[in-house]
Design an enzyme around this catalytic site. Structure first.
Site, short mmCIF file in Angstrom:
data_model
loop_
_atom_site.label_atom_id
_atom_site.label_comp_id
_atom_site.label_asym_id
_atom_site.label_seq_id
_atom_site.Cartn_x
_atom_site.Cartn_y
_atom_site.Cartn_z
N TYR A 1 -19.64 4.10 42.78
CA TYR A 1 -19.75 5.28 41.97
C TYR A 1 -19.79 6.52 42.99
O TYR A 1 -19.69 6.28 44.19
CB TYR A 1 -21.32 5.32 41.11
CG TYR A 1 -21.42 3.91 40.58
CD1 TYR A 1 -20.91 3.48 39.26
CD2 TYR A 1 -22.21 3.05 41.11
CE1 TYR A 1 -21.05 2.27 38.64
CE2 TYR A 1 -22.21 1.51 40.64
CZ TYR A 1 -21.86 1.61 39.28
OH TYR A 1 -21.82 0.24 38.50
N GLU B 1 -5.79 1.94 47.65
CA GLU B 1 -6.29 1.30 48.74
C GLU B 1 -4.88 0.77 49.58
O GLU B 1 -4.56 -0.33 49.25
CB GLU B 1 -7.18 0.30 48.52
CG GLU B 1 -8.75 0.88 48.07
CD GLU B 1 -9.58 1.61 49.00
OE1 GLU B 1 -9.53 1.51 50.35
OE2 GLU B 1 -10.64 1.90 48.33
ZN LIG Z 1 -11.94 5.13 51.56
#
Ligand SMILES: [Zn+2]
Length: 396
Positions: A347, A366
């Site tokens: 979060y 990512e």
């Molecule tokens: Zn990161």
């Protein structure tokens, strides 16, 4: 490159002569009224720079321009005071040179100085880029936003929220360099012409959210006090900073956003640390505040926050993501091979806050796989994976 307007010239004529899309020339010359060009007024032509040439025996403007492969009138434009009929051997004249390849070479240690250098170079060659300072880091470095395009659809990308994920910055910089080159020289990328996207999309890019942190990882502790002593104290005296994730005063910038911040803070470090400390309250750090203010005033339609690693991306937050986020996620997965994940037990991130506040598509990408900081040897592979995502963010 700069030229001077002659009687009868127009932006449309320059576009034809230099083979540069008209909207780029208009955008590169915002202070110029295209329908009221003044003689002698300076106009910027994207995609070119001026080089020099020395007159050889037998040279004429015709023979030079034919040999160098451009229109005769281009030579006249960049040599406005020269009489083509009285060229002297050995005389130095200007020649326009079209930029044919990338300026940014991202596959290297890429610190804040490298970023500044490349931004200056890109703006010099592609003056239709808009650049502005959206805030300053703890140590006073400028946090820079670049804007490209004129469209109603606003797509935002940012890199290096996390210091040891700095490879995201040169990935973004090299990607936008390829976009600028393709736009200006009308080259397709993966079969797609880019000019329609310049018209339909305004691209906003903050390539390095955390410049102090990136410099710490790439170059080691700063010389400036009190930052040097403080950062060494947070790192327990260790001069090795390759695993540093936070900003220079030990706050994790991607844990700073008021999107279930208390939930994140309860289980994270309670004081400044190399990673994960969310601050003593949300939005205390200038880098996080700058990004929040930019996002509030910009009303982005979609954001992509670049991190490493895992070849995965996150696209939901507490059910606030809109239906079109799923469609984008499917396309991003298809073009990159990355795994889409809707929810994750995390979060207070930038994309969490963006989805919560605006109910629009937000993504944490990512890139790559391995241990952060990812080795630069992964650059080319990550670049190719992300290029698909970049294009998909324009057309989806
Ligand atoms: Zn990161």
């Amino acid at each position: 490159m700069n030229i001077r307007v002659r009687q009868g010239d127009s932006f449309w004529y320059y576009s034809q002569l230099f083979h540069v899309p008209l909207p780029l020339i208009i955008d590169a010359n915002e202070s110029v009224n295209p329908s009221a060009l003044q003689v002698d007024q300076v106009v910027r032509i994207p995609g070119y720079y001026i080089d020099f040439y020395r007159i050889q025996p037998g040279d004429t403007f015709w023979s030079i321009s034919t040999r160098l492969g451009f229109n005769f009138d281009m030579l006249q434009l960049v040599n406005p005071t020269l009489n083509p009929l009285s060229l002297q051997i050995g005389q130095r004249i200007n020649v326009p040179v079209r930029v044919q390849g990338p300026i940014v070479h991202g596959k290297r240690d890429y610190d804040y100085a490298a970023l500044q250098h490349d931004i200056r170079q890109l703006i010099e060659i592609y003056p239709f880029i808009k650049s502005r300072v959206i805030g300053h880091s703890v140590m006073g470095k400028e946090i820079i936003e670049l804007q490209i395009g004129q469209g109603d659809k606003k797509v935002h990308m940012n890199g290096s929220f996390h210091a040891h994920e700095w490879i995201t910055t040169p990935i973004l910089m090299q990607t936008i360099n390829d976009y600028l080159l393709a736009l200006t020289n009308r080259l397709p990328i993966r079969g797609l012409q880019m000019e329609p996207y310049f018209q339909s999309v305004t691209l906003s890019i903050v390539p390095m959210v955390n410049p102090d942190g990136v410099d710490l990882v790439v170059n080691g502790a700063p010389d400036e006090e009190p930052y040097r002593s403080e950062v060494l104290a947070i790192n327990n005296g260790n001069t090795e900073f390759s695993g540093w994730k936070a900003n220079i005063r030990g706050v994790d910038l991607n844990n700073q956003y008021p999107a279930l911040w208390e939930k994140e803070a309860a289980r994270k470090p309670q004081q400044p640390a190399p990673r994960d400390f969310p601050g003593f309250s949300p939005l205390t750090e200038p880098e996080a505040i700058a990004m929040a203010e930019l996002t509030r005033e910009s009303q982005f339609d979609c954001v992509l926050a670049y991190h490493t690693q895992g070849k995965v991306f996150f696209w939901g937050f507490e059910g606030s993501e809109p239906p079109e986020a799923a469609a984008k996620a499917t396309e991003f997965a298809k073009v990159s091979g990355y795994r889409p994940v809707q929810y994750v037990d995390s979060y207070a991130g930038y994309k969490d806050w963006f989805i919560q506040e605006w109910q629009k598509p937000g993504f944490t990408m990512e890139l790559g796989r391995g241990v952060n900081p990812l080795p630069i040897s992964q650059f080319d592979e990550i670049y190719q994976e992300n290029l698909g995502i970049f294009l998909a963010s324009l057309y989806t």
